[in-house]
Enzyme design. Structure first.
Site, PDB file in Angstrom:
ATOM      1  N   PRO A 275      95.975 -20.150  85.662  1.00  0.00           N
ATOM      2  CG  PRO A 275      96.427 -19.481  87.856  1.00  0.00           C
ATOM      3  CD  PRO A 275      97.000 -19.467  86.468  1.00  0.00           C
ATOM      4  CE1 TYR A 317      81.110 -28.050  80.193  1.00  0.00           C
ATOM      5  CE2 TYR A 317      80.739 -26.757  82.162  1.00  0.00           C
ATOM      6  CZ  TYR A 317      81.164 -26.857  80.856  1.00  0.00           C
ATOM      7  OH  TYR A 317      81.646 -25.739  80.231  1.00  0.00           O
ATOM      8  CB  CYS A 343      60.739 -23.123  79.428  1.00  0.00           C
ATOM      9  SG  CYS A 343      59.330 -23.979  78.852  1.00  0.00           S
ATOM     10  CD  GLU A 344      65.975 -25.815  77.353  1.00  0.00           C
ATOM     11  OE1 GLU A 344      66.242 -27.022  77.178  1.00  0.00           O
ATOM     12  OE2 GLU A 344      66.016 -24.965  76.473  1.00  0.00           O
TER      13      GLU A 344
HETATM   14  N1  LLP Z   1      94.148 -21.562  79.660  1.00  0.00           N
HETATM   15  C1  LLP Z   1      93.448 -21.943  78.583  1.00  0.00           C
HETATM   16  C2  LLP Z   1      94.057 -21.871  77.266  1.00  0.00           C
HETATM   17  C3  LLP Z   1      92.137 -22.408  78.739  1.00  0.00           C
HETATM   18  O1  LLP Z   1      91.434 -22.799  77.685  1.00  0.00           O
HETATM   19  C4  LLP Z   1      91.564 -22.471  80.048  1.00  0.00           C
HETATM   20  C5  LLP Z   1      90.202 -22.944  80.237  1.00  0.00           C
HETATM   21  C6  LLP Z   1      92.342 -22.033  81.126  1.00  0.00           C
HETATM   22  C7  LLP Z   1      93.645 -21.595  80.897  1.00  0.00           C
HETATM   23  C8  LLP Z   1      91.838 -22.040  82.541  1.00  0.00           C
HETATM   24  O2  LLP Z   1      91.552 -23.310  82.991  1.00  0.00           O
HETATM   25  P1  LLP Z   1      91.170 -23.550  84.542  1.00  0.00           P
HETATM   26  O3  LLP Z   1      92.387 -23.243  85.378  1.00  0.00           O
HETATM   27  O4  LLP Z   1      90.039 -22.622  84.857  1.00  0.00           O
HETATM   28  O5  LLP Z   1      90.762 -24.959  84.587  1.00  0.00           O
HETATM   29  N2  LLP Z   1      83.384 -23.999  81.434  1.00  0.00           N
HETATM   30  C9  LLP Z   1      84.100 -25.138  81.925  1.00  0.00           C
HETATM   31  C10 LLP Z   1      85.594 -24.925  81.923  1.00  0.00           C
HETATM   32  C11 LLP Z   1      86.143 -24.560  80.557  1.00  0.00           C
HETATM   33  C12 LLP Z   1      87.612 -24.293  80.600  1.00  0.00           C
HETATM   34  C13 LLP Z   1      88.064 -23.677  79.334  1.00  0.00           C
HETATM   35  N3  LLP Z   1      89.442 -23.329  79.300  1.00  0.00           N
HETATM   36  C14 LLP Z   1      83.568 -25.479  83.313  1.00  0.00           C
HETATM   37  O6  LLP Z   1      82.664 -24.813  83.786  1.00  0.00           O
HETATM   38  O7  LLP Z   1      84.020 -26.437  83.933  1.00  0.00           O
END
Ligand code: LLP
Length: 419
Positions: A275, A317, A343-344
């Site tokens: 997580p 997003y 500036c975007e």
């Molecule tokens: N494990 C792997 C292999 C991952 O690629 C990720 C996230 C996680 C765990 C953790 O996922 P979570 O529990 O945080 O959902 N920047 C994007 C999110 C990108 C997630 C990338 N991978 C945002 O701001 O929503």
């Protein structure tokens, strides 16, 4: 649940007034709540404690070493995606044996670093990578512990950029190719197969995709066992969503546990969870100051001192973040775009947002900014990165100094011919 609440109309982080913190540390500013992070970690611990498991916090969500210390002290592990994250996790005291390493593009140097550190396992994302790891492990005279990251081809309803488990995505090995890759892994002299890994996406707000994906990879595990390939770990990745909006109601880790533990028990596999967002997301806010107000025809703009370089999620997003006044007020509501100084045109935190009319100098809190906030920040427009503060009870601690202009030229060299 988090510990950012109002007392006498002032926003508090645990027992400290946000305004007091800003008076010391300035804006824009990330503020994190210690109690929220530990609460979220405990929710995972309690949900899964009846079963052998390791919680490997996804460092990419927020890699501040002080926050990683919290994870380490609570006995957590780490999911890393680069040599840099591995370095930070180890430095924070997370034991190597609780670190898993995913990523489609691990370099030779990173693989050597991870092998020398003695991590729990690599989550391998391609056949080429598998062969490379075998080769490098051979050179070092060690056996590389691995899981294959299997792409189960499960669709999840989240933003396309953060969905990862479909065939069209670059991640993992397609499930129909998994068996042949495990056979190859089994034949390689310097590889030790430990598990199966999957991760289907992020900000998932239902349990069913996790269950569907797990069922698919469990049948793979059974097939592997029948062929004499032993699997000990099932790494189900991360991805549990958080409420960004008051009407979102993502499942509690307990609900996930309830559905998946019986399946795992039957297969006698140890569990790894990864997580990220659900640990730190709602444990952080970005505080920003209103600089100016302006109106173009009927459109109102609230210009604040934070920008897309500090929190990219809305721009990248179209992500929704609640925005609240640090001091509650009864002014009339307006509908405005809340935008930064970059500036975007894409530099916004909210579009047509209903908010009590902000005035110059007001402090606003952009909520749920603890994950993928600072970690995705940059110095675009040559804006030094902002400070980070950790609150615990009545005290707050600066856990990252605000960068200064001189940081913008660190490492810069002007060639002789330009002097
Ligand atoms: N494990 C792997 C292999 C991952 O690629 C990720 C996230 C996680 C765990 C953790 O996922 P979570 O529990 O945080 O959902 N920047 C994007 C999110 C990108 C997630 C990338 N991978 C945002 O701001 O929503």
């Amino acid at each position: 649940m988090h510990y950012f609440t109002y007392k006498n109309s002032e926003l508090f982080a645990e027992d400290v007034s946000v305004r007091d913190i800003v008076n010391r540390a300035g804006t824009p500013l990330y503020i994190y709540s210690h109690k929220t992070i530990t609460r979220h970690l405990d929710a995972y611990k309690d949900a899964f404690n009846s079963y052998p498991n390791t919680i490997c916090y996804a460092v990419k969500a927020n890699p501040n070493p002080a926050l990683l210390r919290i994870i380490a002290k609570k006995g957590g592990g780490a999911d890393v995606i680069s040599g840099g994250e591995l370095f930070l996790a180890l430095k924070a005291g997370i034991p190597a044996k609780k670190i898993v390493y995913a990523g489609v593009g691990k370099t030779r140097e990173e693989i050597i670093f991870a092998l020398r550190s003695g991590i729990l396992m690599f989550n391998v994302e391609s056949q080429d990578e598998l062969v490379a790891i075998d080769h490098i492990a051979g050179e070092l005279g060690v056996k590389a512990p691995i899981a294959l990251r299997v792409n189960p081809d499960i669709s999840v309803s989240t933003h396309p950029y953060i969905s990862t488990g479909l065939k069209k995505h670059k991640f993992g090995i397609p499930i129909e190719k998994a068996l042949e890759n495990y056979r190859l892994a089994n034949s390689l002299p310097n590889i030790r197969i430990l598990g199966i890994h999957k991760h289907i996406g992020s900000q998932i707000t239902r349990v069913s995709p996790f269950v569907a994906a797990l069922k698919k990879v469990l049948s793979l595990a059974q097939m592997l066992r029948s062929q004499g390939i032993k699997i000990q770990y099932m790494d189900i990745g991360g991805g549990l969503g958080i409420p960004y909006n008051n009407d979102e109601n993502p499942p509690h880790p307990k609900e996930l546990a309830l559905k998946i533990l019986p399946l795992l028990r039957k297969n006698n596999l140890k569990l790894i969870t990864e997580p990220g967002r659900s640990i730190t997301g709602n444990a952080g806010i970005l505080v920003t100051k209103v600089l100016y107000l302006k109106k173009h025809h009927k459109k109102e703009f609230v210009i604040v001192d934070a920008g897309m370089n500090d929190l990219l999620r809305p721009s990248l997003y179209d992500a929704f973040h609640n925005i609240q006044h640090v001091k509650r007020n009864r002014r009339t509501k307006i509908s405005a775009d809340i935008v930064g100084p970059v500036c975007e045109s894409g530099d916004f935190f909210a579009k047509d947002r209903k908010i009590n009319r902000p005035l110059q100098g007001d402090l606003l809190a952009i909520m749920s900014a603890g994950a993928y906030g600072f970690s995705m920040s940059s110095t675009y427009n040559s804006r030094p990165r902002v400070a980070e503060v950790l609150v615990k009870g009545k005290k707050f601690h600066i856990i990252r100094e605000r960068e200064q202009y001189k940081d913008l030229v660190r490492g810069i060299k002007i060639p002789e011919f330009l002097k």
